[in-house]
Write a protein that holds these residues in place. Structure first.
Motif, PDB file in Angstrom:
ATOM      1  N   VAL A 159     -32.429  10.898  36.345  1.00 31.46           N
ATOM      2  CA  VAL A 159     -31.170  10.172  36.593  1.00 31.46           C
ATOM      3  C   VAL A 159     -29.989  11.139  36.602  1.00 31.46           C
ATOM      4  N   SER A 160     -30.012  12.123  35.724  1.00 27.16           N
ATOM      5  CA  SER A 160     -28.941  13.121  35.703  1.00 27.16           C
ATOM      6  C   SER A 160     -28.859  13.862  37.038  1.00 27.16           C
ATOM      7  N   LYS A 161     -30.026  14.258  37.564  1.00 21.08           N
ATOM      8  CA  LYS A 161     -30.063  14.942  38.862  1.00 21.08           C
ATOM      9  C   LYS A 161     -29.622  14.001  39.979  1.00 21.08           C
ATOM     10  N   LEU A 162     -30.022  12.738  39.897  1.00 25.40           N
ATOM     11  CA  LEU A 162     -29.614  11.759  40.905  1.00 25.40           C
ATOM     12  C   LEU A 162     -28.101  11.594  40.925  1.00 25.40           C
ATOM     13  N   ALA A 163     -27.487  11.550  39.753  1.00 26.89           N
ATOM     14  CA  ALA A 163     -26.033  11.390  39.686  1.00 26.89           C
ATOM     15  C   ALA A 163     -25.349  12.516  40.442  1.00 26.89           C
ATOM     16  N   TYR A 164     -25.792  13.741  40.191  1.00 25.59           N
ATOM     17  CA  TYR A 164     -25.169  14.867  40.888  1.00 25.59           C
ATOM     18  C   TYR A 164     -25.401  14.775  42.388  1.00 25.59           C
ATOM     19  N   MET A 165     -26.638  14.470  42.797  1.00 22.30           N
ATOM     20  CA  MET A 165     -26.947  14.475  44.222  1.00 22.30           C
ATOM     21  C   MET A 165     -26.280  13.339  44.976  1.00 22.30           C
ATOM     22  N   ILE A 166     -26.127  12.181  44.336  1.00 23.33           N
ATOM     23  CA  ILE A 166     -25.427  11.067  44.984  1.00 23.33           C
ATOM     24  C   ILE A 166     -23.953  11.419  45.172  1.00 23.33           C
ATOM     25  N   HIS A 167     -23.349  12.022  44.135  1.00 19.96           N
ATOM     26  CA  HIS A 167     -21.948  12.449  44.249  1.00 19.96           C
ATOM     27  C   HIS A 167     -21.798  13.470  45.380  1.00 19.96           C
ATOM     28  N   GLU A 168     -22.728  14.446  45.430  1.00 20.29           N
ATOM     29  CA  GLU A 168     -22.647  15.463  46.469  1.00 20.29           C
ATOM     30  C   GLU A 168     -22.850  14.844  47.855  1.00 20.29           C
ATOM     31  N   PHE A 169     -23.815  13.960  47.975  1.00 18.21           N
ATOM     32  CA  PHE A 169     -24.140  13.367  49.273  1.00 18.21           C
ATOM     33  C   PHE A 169     -22.956  12.591  49.843  1.00 18.21           C
ATOM     34  N   ILE A 170     -22.400  11.679  49.057  1.00 26.37           N
ATOM     35  CA  ILE A 170     -21.335  10.821  49.593  1.00 26.37           C
ATOM     36  C   ILE A 170     -20.087  11.624  49.942  1.00 26.37           C
ATOM     37  N   LEU A 171     -19.824  12.681  49.182  1.00 24.71           N
ATOM     38  CA  LEU A 171     -18.645  13.493  49.476  1.00 24.71           C
ATOM     39  C   LEU A 171     -18.874  14.407  50.678  1.00 24.71           C
ATOM     40  N   ARG A 172     -20.056  15.000  50.770  1.00 25.28           N
ATOM     41  CA  ARG A 172     -20.304  15.917  51.885  1.00 25.28           C
ATOM     42  C   ARG A 172     -20.384  15.192  53.225  1.00 25.28           C
ATOM     43  N   PHE A 184     -15.328   3.388  44.744  1.00 23.77           N
ATOM     44  CA  PHE A 184     -16.653   3.994  44.680  1.00 23.77           C
ATOM     45  C   PHE A 184     -16.814   4.760  43.370  1.00 23.77           C
ATOM     46  N   ALA A 185     -15.791   5.492  42.979  1.00 25.16           N
ATOM     47  CA  ALA A 185     -15.854   6.259  41.726  1.00 25.16           C
ATOM     48  C   ALA A 185     -16.066   5.339  40.538  1.00 25.16           C
ATOM     49  N   LEU A 186     -15.399   4.183  40.541  1.00 20.89           N
ATOM     50  CA  LEU A 186     -15.552   3.228  39.444  1.00 20.89           C
ATOM     51  C   LEU A 186     -16.987   2.706  39.383  1.00 20.89           C
ATOM     52  N   ARG A 187     -17.559   2.360  40.536  1.00 20.84           N
ATOM     53  CA  ARG A 187     -18.941   1.864  40.553  1.00 20.84           C
ATOM     54  C   ARG A 187     -19.920   2.959  40.110  1.00 20.84           C
ATOM     55  N   PHE A 188     -19.685   4.169  40.575  1.00 20.78           N
ATOM     56  CA  PHE A 188     -20.516   5.309  40.200  1.00 20.78           C
ATOM     57  C   PHE A 188     -20.560   5.453  38.681  1.00 20.78           C
ATOM     58  N   VAL A 189     -19.398   5.455  38.054  1.00 28.57           N
ATOM     59  CA  VAL A 189     -19.324   5.604  36.600  1.00 28.57           C
ATOM     60  C   VAL A 189     -20.002   4.428  35.900  1.00 28.57           C
ATOM     61  N   GLN A 190     -19.753   3.217  36.385  1.00 24.44           N
ATOM     62  CA  GLN A 190     -20.334   2.030  35.755  1.00 24.44           C
ATOM     63  C   GLN A 190     -21.855   2.049  35.819  1.00 24.44           C
ATOM     64  N   VAL A 191     -22.406   2.412  36.976  1.00 23.70           N
ATOM     65  CA  VAL A 191     -23.860   2.422  37.154  1.00 23.70           C
ATOM     66  C   VAL A 191     -24.527   3.371  36.174  1.00 23.70           C
ATOM     67  N   PHE A 192     -24.005   4.589  36.081  1.00 21.63           N
ATOM     68  CA  PHE A 192     -24.657   5.569  35.220  1.00 21.63           C
ATOM     69  C   PHE A 192     -24.333   5.341  33.748  1.00 21.63           C
ATOM     70  N   ASP A 193     -23.156   4.797  33.457  1.00 17.94           N
ATOM     71  CA  ASP A 193     -22.828   4.444  32.078  1.00 17.94           C
ATOM     72  C   ASP A 193     -23.779   3.358  31.579  1.00 17.94           C
ATOM     73  N   GLU A 194     -24.032   2.363  32.422  1.00 17.00           N
ATOM     74  CA  GLU A 194     -24.945   1.281  32.031  1.00 17.00           C
ATOM     75  C   GLU A 194     -26.365   1.812  31.825  1.00 17.00           C
ATOM     76  N   TYR A 195     -26.778   2.747  32.671  1.00 15.83           N
ATOM     77  CA  TYR A 195     -28.121   3.291  32.502  1.00 15.83           C
ATOM     78  C   TYR A 195     -28.248   3.966  31.142  1.00 15.83           C
ATOM     79  N   TYR A 196     -27.271   4.804  30.793  1.00 16.38           N
ATOM     80  CA  TYR A 196     -27.383   5.551  29.536  1.00 16.38           C
ATOM     81  C   TYR A 196     -27.228   4.651  28.311  1.00 16.38           C
TER      82      TYR A 196
END
Length: 238
Positions: free
Chosen positions: A157-170, A193-205
């Motif tokens: 999940v940690s790697k996914l967070a980085y790659m999703i952030h990189e993908f959507i921005l690139r 999008f940033a708010l949803r990103f944070v919420q999704v990974f915050d909920e996972y952890y």
């Protein structure tokens, strides 16, 4: 004396003692942006015609941790290009936001060059780079879906967070970040999008429920063709 004033005075003393031949000097970083904390350091960019190569060195001087980034008036252009290719504008960002501590007459030109590069954005991704990222994210999602090991899931999940952030921005020709700069870069792109990103990974952890992460990743990939595995190839078939 304010923290910023203290930082400027310390930076000037540092330059006088350690880099007296510096001709253009910028003080950058969180202190300059008004975001300083007790652990903040001083980022000092030094342009020195006598420097035969670029280097970075850390110091503890004048009550501050200091990061010195030393360049010649030719070498910084190589770093600007590398920063644009990697989509991480660390050096141009420091030059653009920095306070000028020394100037031989070239500081304004370097600032303008930095601002123009930041405005232009990173080198755009080509279709092969988009497909490569889709393939890597697909593999991570497959691993996550098939995993029954919560300890391993943490790092997937940690790697996914980085790659999703990189993908959507690139794919949207935006600069990416690292660490705390990931969320900042996403906010510059799209606050919602940033708010949803944070919420999704915050909920996972908090709950260790991975379905929301999987669904979010699929939503991000969907406009660009979704997951990619079958038929993906690198290089030419013999």
């Amino acid at each position: 004396m304010s923290n910023r004033d203290s930082a400027v005075e310390a930076a000037k003393k540092f330059i006088d003692q350690f880099f007296p031949s510096g001709e253009v000097v910028f003080l950058a970083g969180s202190i300059v942006r008004g975001e300083g904390t007790e652990s903040s350091d001083l980022d000092i960019v030094i342009f020195d015609a006598l420097a035969d190569h670029s280097f970075r060195k850390s110091y503890l001087e004048f009550g501050w941790p200091i990061e010195a980034f030393v360049h010649s008036f030719q070498s910084y252009k190589v770093f600007f290009k590398e920063n644009r290719d990697r989509a991480r504008p660390s050096l141009p960002q420091m030059c653009a936001e920095g306070i000028i501590l020394k100037d031989n007459g070239q500081a304004a030109a370097i600032k303008n060059e930095s601002l123009a590069l930041l405005k232009r954005g990173p080198s755009p991704w080509k279709s092969k780079e988009v497909d490569s990222a889709r393939y890597e994210i697909t593999n991570l999602l497959d691993d996550l879906e098939g995993s029954s090991n919560p300890s391993e899931d943490l790092f997937i999940v940690s790697k996914l967070a980085y790659m999703i952030h990189e993908f959507i921005l690139r794919v949207n020709s935006c600069w990416i970040g690292e660490g705390k700069w990931m969320v900042r870069a996403l906010k510059e792109f799209d606050e919602e999008f940033a708010l949803r990103f944070v919420q999704v990974f915050d909920e996972y952890y908090k709950a260790r429920e991975k379905q929301q992460v999987i669904g979010f990743a699929d939503d991000v990939l969907e406009p660009y063709g979704g997951r990619l595995f079958e038929g993906y190839a690198i290089g030419k078939r013999e």
